[in-house]
Design a protein around this motif. Structure first.
Motif, PDB file in Angstrom:
ATOM      1  N   VAL A  78      -7.575  -4.814   2.235  1.00  0.00           N
ATOM      2  CA  VAL A  78      -6.596  -3.726   2.279  1.00  0.00           C
ATOM      3  C   VAL A  78      -6.581  -3.230   3.724  1.00  0.00           C
ATOM      4  O   VAL A  78      -7.644  -2.999   4.321  1.00  0.00           O
ATOM      5  CB  VAL A  78      -6.968  -2.571   1.323  1.00  0.00           C
ATOM      6  CG1 VAL A  78      -5.858  -1.521   1.305  1.00  0.00           C
ATOM      7  CG2 VAL A  78      -7.204  -3.103  -0.089  1.00  0.00           C
ATOM      8  N   GLU A  86       0.856  -1.183   0.000  1.00  0.00           N
ATOM      9  CA  GLU A  86       0.000   0.000   0.000  1.00  0.00           C
ATOM     10  C   GLU A  86       0.887   1.226   0.000  1.00  0.00           C
ATOM     11  O   GLU A  86       2.042   1.174   0.413  1.00  0.00           O
ATOM     12  CB  GLU A  86      -0.889   0.014   1.249  1.00  0.00           C
ATOM     13  CG  GLU A  86      -1.913  -1.106   1.240  1.00  0.00           C
ATOM     14  CD  GLU A  86      -2.491  -1.370   2.621  1.00  0.00           C
ATOM     15  OE1 GLU A  86      -2.540  -0.436   3.433  1.00  0.00           O
ATOM     16  OE2 GLU A  86      -2.856  -2.523   2.874  1.00  0.00           O
ATOM     17  N   ILE A 112      -3.423   1.189  -3.106  1.00  0.00           N
ATOM     18  CA  ILE A 112      -2.548   0.034  -3.281  1.00  0.00           C
ATOM     19  C   ILE A 112      -1.539   0.369  -4.381  1.00  0.00           C
ATOM     20  O   ILE A 112      -1.815   1.209  -5.245  1.00  0.00           O
ATOM     21  CB  ILE A 112      -3.325  -1.266  -3.611  1.00  0.00           C
ATOM     22  CG1 ILE A 112      -4.074  -1.158  -4.944  1.00  0.00           C
ATOM     23  CG2 ILE A 112      -4.294  -1.596  -2.481  1.00  0.00           C
ATOM     24  CD1 ILE A 112      -4.649  -2.490  -5.425  1.00  0.00           C
TER      25      ILE A 112
END
Lengths: 367, 122
Positions: B65, B11, B24
């Motif tokens: 994420v 990230e 990302i």
């Protein structure tokens, strides 16, 4: 079925590497998952033109000998004796409880010679099962080492012809051995017209090169193979069918002809007949999530009251239909297309509707 | 002057005036393949470093994420709801996922700069 350790390598691996494939483990094989075009373009390309798949991970098993038909009719719910030469049939290996050990395509090549195409993840098990049934019959069971290519899509026949192989005479679900060591059938796992061609690797390489030189043809990876088969409503063994599901609940009854059910010669026939009598409790159905969010395999399904109502067994995005697509099992009372259910995804309940299968119409060349 | 940091989970964060824009990396989007859906946290959500706060879904799989640092979500990238493929085409700029107010800027010290991240990928 996918192991973390991929130990087996495709004979044409260098060609996939040269094409820029991204590899991953599947059923113990190091397989091309996507190529630089990406899963979306690969998928759409197959529906529009023709895609070449390396499916050498799948296992070909030759069954031959005077009692090969009788053996296959015992091992599988199929009328192998009545199968015309050149005809292929989608069938199963069932256990005693009518659970699906594997799904197969069996082709009668000639009088006492058959070709079985089995899934990679079950190849060793299938061979053992066939060998154990074959112990009571005069026939041999031989696992073959071949490169296995699938050419799928509306341009498949013409691209194959331009590569020097004219098989326009084959119709859907027929197959033959055009020359020693080769096996070709008009079949596939995409819902499109196409061919599967098994051949020795030294002959496969020039054929693949010739096909890829055709601007209509490109390599397609396992990711698009999965989204194509899911849109086409085709089962993935290990996801949508396994030993805990039977052909009736899997909505695959069409694959077992009535006279085969009545003759009840196949393993698992007794349990299967009792399942048919009382009716399967649940049924495999297509599922269309509302909105854009995919619902994946393993997601629990609940009804409008929040009561458990089955599970998703395959789910992803359908590039051709341009919305998420899924398959799963629901109670028979909730299996009507249009039934509104909910899938539980990360703590949320997403509306999901029972949907007819396939999501994209099959375009097989039935002749 | 904005400064960009990178995490082990592929990230990136661009920090300016105590607000981090998070996404990302281009490497990550390439690994994931064509994205078809992005599930983002709502503004106001308090997050801790390591929490799975967003999900990016490709044709084949869903991937979490993580919050790269502690803080509070201030905004999410609305454009991604209609065009998730923006993350593929522009992972490190227009394809940003969410913005967050940092609660502990010292956490940035543990992250990589671009050179260190590139070296890790090489």
């Amino acid at each position: 079925m996918s192991g973390a350790e991929a130990s087996r390598h495709l004979p044409l691996e260098d060609m996939h590497e040269a094409a820029g494939a991204r590899f991953g483990a599947f059923a113990g094989w190091h397989m091309p998952i996507t190529y630089p075009a990406g899963v979306m373009k690969e998928h759409l390309h197959v529906r529009e033109k023709a895609g070449l798949f390396d499916i050498s991970h799948m296992q070909l098993i030759a069954v031959e000998g005077p009692e090969s038909a009788a053996m296959l009719s015992r091992a599988s719910p199929i009328d192998a004796e009545g199968l015309p030469a050149g005809q292929s049939k989608y069938t199963f290996l069932l256990n005693e409880r009518a659970g699906i050990i594997d799904d197969l395509i069996i082709t009668r090549l000639g009088g006492d010679r058959f070709m079985v195409v089995a899934n990679a993840g079950n190849a060793a098990r299938d061979k053992t099962e066939f060998e154990s049934v074959a112990a009571d019959f005069n026939c041999s069971v031989t696992a073959l080492e071949r490169v296995f290519l699938a050419l799928q899509g509306p341009a498949a026949e013409s691209a194959l012809k331009d590569a020097g192989l004219d098989f326009g005479r084959l119709v859907f679900m027929t197959g033959m051995e055009p020359q020693p060591g080769w096996f070709i059938s008009r079949s596939g796992y995409t819902g499109e017209d196409g061919f599967e061609i098994a051949l020795p690797s030294e002959e496969a390489r020039p054929l693949a090169e010739k096909l890829l030189a055709d601007e209509r043809v490109m390599w397609i990876g396992l990711a698009a193979r999965d989204s194509l088969r899911l849109e086409a409503g085709l089962c993935l063994h290990g996801n949508d069918i396994d030993e805990s599901t039977d052909p009736a609940s899997a909505a695959l009854l069409w694959a077992i002809p009535k006279h085969v059910r009545e003759a009840a010669k196949f393993r698992g026939a007794e349990v299967f007949s009792s399942i048919l009598q009382k009716g399967a409790d649940e049924k495999r159905v297509g599922l269309k999530p509302e909105g854009r969010q995919p619902v994946r395999a393993g997601a629990p399904i609940v009804d409008a009251d929040g009561k458990p109502a089955g599970r998703v067994t395959s789910g992803g995005f359908g590039p051709s239909v341009n919305h998420p697509v899924a398959m799963g099992y629901v109670p028979k009372s909730l299996a009507e297309p249009g039934t509104r259910l909910f899938a539980e995804v990360r703590g949320n309940r997403l509306p999901i509707d029972v949907h007819p299968l396939p999501f994209t119409p099959h375009r097989y060349r039935k002749g | 002057m904005a400064k960009t940091y990178f995490t082990e989970d592929h990230e990136w964060l661009r920090v300016e005036n105590g607000i981090a824009t998070v996404g990302i990396t281009d490497y990550a989007q390439e690994q994931l393949g064509d994205l078809v859906f992005v599930d983002l946290p709502e503004a106001g959500k308090a997050v801790s470093k390591g929490d799975a706060v967003a999900v990016v879904e490709s044709v084949k799989a869903a991937s979490d994420v993580y919050a790269p640092v502690d803080g509070e979500v201030t905004e999410r990238n609305q454009e991604l709801s209609s065009d998730p493929s923006l993350v593929n085409s522009s992972a490190e700029s227009n394809g940003w996922l969410w913005k967050m107010k940092l609660s502990d800027e010292s956490q940035l010290d543990g992250l990589m700069d671009e050179a260190a991240y590139k070296a890790k990928l090489a």
